[in-house]
Design a protein around this motif. Structure first.
Motif, PDB file in Angstrom:
ATOM      1  N   SER A 123       0.817  -1.206   0.000  1.00  0.00           N
ATOM      2  CA  SER A 123       0.000   0.000   0.000  1.00  0.00           C
ATOM      3  C   SER A 123       0.857   1.266   0.000  1.00  0.00           C
ATOM      4  O   SER A 123       0.374   2.348  -0.318  1.00  0.00           O
ATOM      5  N   ASP A 124       2.133   1.159   0.383  1.00  0.00           N
ATOM      6  CA  ASP A 124       3.046   2.296   0.384  1.00  0.00           C
ATOM      7  C   ASP A 124       3.665   2.556  -0.981  1.00  0.00           C
ATOM      8  O   ASP A 124       4.314   3.583  -1.177  1.00  0.00           O
ATOM      9  N   GLN A 125       3.498   1.625  -1.921  1.00  0.00           N
ATOM     10  CA  GLN A 125       4.115   1.780  -3.234  1.00  0.00           C
ATOM     11  C   GLN A 125       3.495   2.942  -3.991  1.00  0.00           C
ATOM     12  O   GLN A 125       2.285   3.163  -3.945  1.00  0.00           O
ATOM     13  N   LYS A 126       4.334   3.669  -4.698  1.00  0.00           N
ATOM     14  CA  LYS A 126       3.884   4.760  -5.559  1.00  0.00           C
ATOM     15  C   LYS A 126       3.715   4.208  -6.968  1.00  0.00           C
ATOM     16  O   LYS A 126       4.502   3.389  -7.428  1.00  0.00           O
ATOM     17  N   HIS A 127       2.685   4.637  -7.636  1.00  0.00           N
ATOM     18  CA  HIS A 127       2.437   4.216  -9.007  1.00  0.00           C
ATOM     19  C   HIS A 127       2.332   5.441  -9.897  1.00  0.00           C
ATOM     20  O   HIS A 127       2.352   6.573  -9.425  1.00  0.00           O
ATOM     21  N   PHE A 128       2.189   5.209 -11.202  1.00  0.00           N
ATOM     22  CA  PHE A 128       2.100   6.294 -12.163  1.00  0.00           C
ATOM     23  C   PHE A 128       0.905   7.206 -11.849  1.00  0.00           C
ATOM     24  O   PHE A 128      -0.171   6.738 -11.468  1.00  0.00           O
ATOM     25  N   THR A 129       1.113   8.488 -12.078  1.00  0.00           N
ATOM     26  CA  THR A 129       0.014   9.447 -12.023  1.00  0.00           C
ATOM     27  C   THR A 129      -0.432   9.705 -13.452  1.00  0.00           C
ATOM     28  O   THR A 129       0.147   9.167 -14.405  1.00  0.00           O
ATOM     29  N   VAL A 130      -1.415  10.555 -13.622  1.00  0.00           N
ATOM     30  CA  VAL A 130      -1.914  10.874 -14.966  1.00  0.00           C
ATOM     31  C   VAL A 130      -0.805  11.502 -15.812  1.00  0.00           C
ATOM     32  O   VAL A 130      -0.634  11.170 -16.989  1.00  0.00           O
ATOM     33  N   VAL A 131      -0.027  12.392 -15.221  1.00  0.00           N
ATOM     34  CA  VAL A 131       1.072  13.037 -15.947  1.00  0.00           C
ATOM     35  C   VAL A 131       2.098  11.991 -16.400  1.00  0.00           C
ATOM     36  O   VAL A 131       2.596  12.038 -17.534  1.00  0.00           O
ATOM     37  N   TYR A 145       1.536   8.833 -17.067  1.00  0.00           N
ATOM     38  CA  TYR A 145       0.969   8.080 -18.179  1.00  0.00           C
ATOM     39  C   TYR A 145       1.010   8.884 -19.478  1.00  0.00           C
ATOM     40  O   TYR A 145       1.273   8.330 -20.543  1.00  0.00           O
ATOM     41  N   VAL A 146       0.780  10.191 -19.407  1.00  0.00           N
ATOM     42  CA  VAL A 146       0.829  11.033 -20.605  1.00  0.00           C
ATOM     43  C   VAL A 146       2.250  11.067 -21.166  1.00  0.00           C
ATOM     44  O   VAL A 146       2.462  10.897 -22.377  1.00  0.00           O
ATOM     45  N   VAL A 147       3.247  11.258 -20.310  1.00  0.00           N
ATOM     46  CA  VAL A 147       4.645  11.285 -20.760  1.00  0.00           C
ATOM     47  C   VAL A 147       5.028   9.925 -21.339  1.00  0.00           C
ATOM     48  O   VAL A 147       5.680   9.850 -22.397  1.00  0.00           O
ATOM     49  N   PHE A 148       4.614   8.855 -20.688  1.00  0.00           N
ATOM     50  CA  PHE A 148       4.910   7.504 -21.169  1.00  0.00           C
ATOM     51  C   PHE A 148       4.265   7.265 -22.529  1.00  0.00           C
ATOM     52  O   PHE A 148       4.904   6.726 -23.448  1.00  0.00           O
ATOM     53  N   LEU A 163       6.176   9.146 -25.193  1.00  0.00           N
ATOM     54  CA  LEU A 163       7.423   8.445 -25.500  1.00  0.00           C
ATOM     55  C   LEU A 163       7.169   7.269 -26.441  1.00  0.00           C
ATOM     56  O   LEU A 163       7.884   7.092 -27.430  1.00  0.00           O
ATOM     57  N   LEU A 164       6.142   6.487 -26.153  1.00  0.00           N
ATOM     58  CA  LEU A 164       5.808   5.355 -27.025  1.00  0.00           C
ATOM     59  C   LEU A 164       5.376   5.838 -28.408  1.00  0.00           C
ATOM     60  O   LEU A 164       5.764   5.248 -29.427  1.00  0.00           O
ATOM     61  N   ALA A 165       4.592   6.914 -28.464  1.00  0.00           N
ATOM     62  CA  ALA A 165       4.145   7.450 -29.752  1.00  0.00           C
ATOM     63  C   ALA A 165       5.330   7.978 -30.563  1.00  0.00           C
ATOM     64  O   ALA A 165       5.405   7.760 -31.777  1.00  0.00           O
ATOM     65  N   ALA A 166       6.269   8.651 -29.903  1.00  0.00           N
ATOM     66  CA  ALA A 166       7.453   9.153 -30.609  1.00  0.00           C
ATOM     67  C   ALA A 166       8.291   8.000 -31.143  1.00  0.00           C
ATOM     68  O   ALA A 166       8.757   8.039 -32.289  1.00  0.00           O
TER      69      ALA A 166
END
Length: 180
Positions: free
Chosen positions: A4-12, A14-17, A20-23
């Motif tokens: 429960s302490d783990q940090k995961h991706f935020t919306v920002v 996911y957008v950057v990721f 990167l994949l689109a580029a």
């Protein structure tokens, strides 16, 4: 560590990721659709033997970089210390010998692989044994190369591991077939 302490991706993130994949896909599509001048296998695999030493060297160095090296080497150094640099010294010695002994022979004989030399020097059976050994080794290695970034993606995003492995494998297969 508590899950429960783990940090995961935020919306920002996911957008950057996604950008990167689109580029990356855009670059691959551009070179796949622009045609280029590679018409034969000789031109595609060997650049029609027209390249100098520096671009070939940089290409070989880039081809040996993988998620295993990028993620694994820092972890190895963190865990076991800087004694890992001895492996770097061994790589330098291990690359000088083939560069000055084997590559000139293959180049003079107009061969594009060591497997062709095995057949020329010994027999077709030796070439097949060498090829099968290499294929077996690469299948195992590619499994590790797909699993490593998938595992990192799983840790960063919280996606299921099987999903990240499947997504990584599909992206790699798509990109390879698109650019080839």
């Amino acid at each position: 560590m508590d899950p429960s302490d783990q940090k995961h991706f935020t919306v920002v993130d996911y957008v950057v990721f996604a950008l990167l994949l689109a580029a990356s896909a855009g670059i691959g599509l551009y070179y796949a659709l622009s045609g280029g001048r590679q018409r034969t296998t000789q031109e595609f695999l060997m650049a029609d033997r027209s390249m100098r030493c520096l671009p070939i060297s940089l290409s070989l160095i880039a081809s040996f970089q993988s998620a295993v090296a990028i993620i694994g080497v820092p972890a190895e150094i963190y865990t076991h210390g800087t004694q890992y640099w001895f492996i770097g010294c061994a790589y330098i010695l291990g690359l000088l010998i083939p560069a000055h002994v084997f590559i000139p022979v293959l180049y003079r004989l107009q061969l594009s692989s060591a497997f062709q030399y095995l057949e020329l020097r010994f027999s077709k059976a030796v070439r097949i044994c060498g090829t099968l050994t290499f294929i077996f080794q690469m299948v195992i290695y590619m499994g590790v190369c797909v699993y490593t970034p998938a595992f990192a993606l799983n840790a960063a995003t919280g996606f299921q591991l099987w999903g990240t492995v499947l997504a990584t494998g599909l992206v790699c297969a798509l990109y390879t077939t698109m650019v080839s």
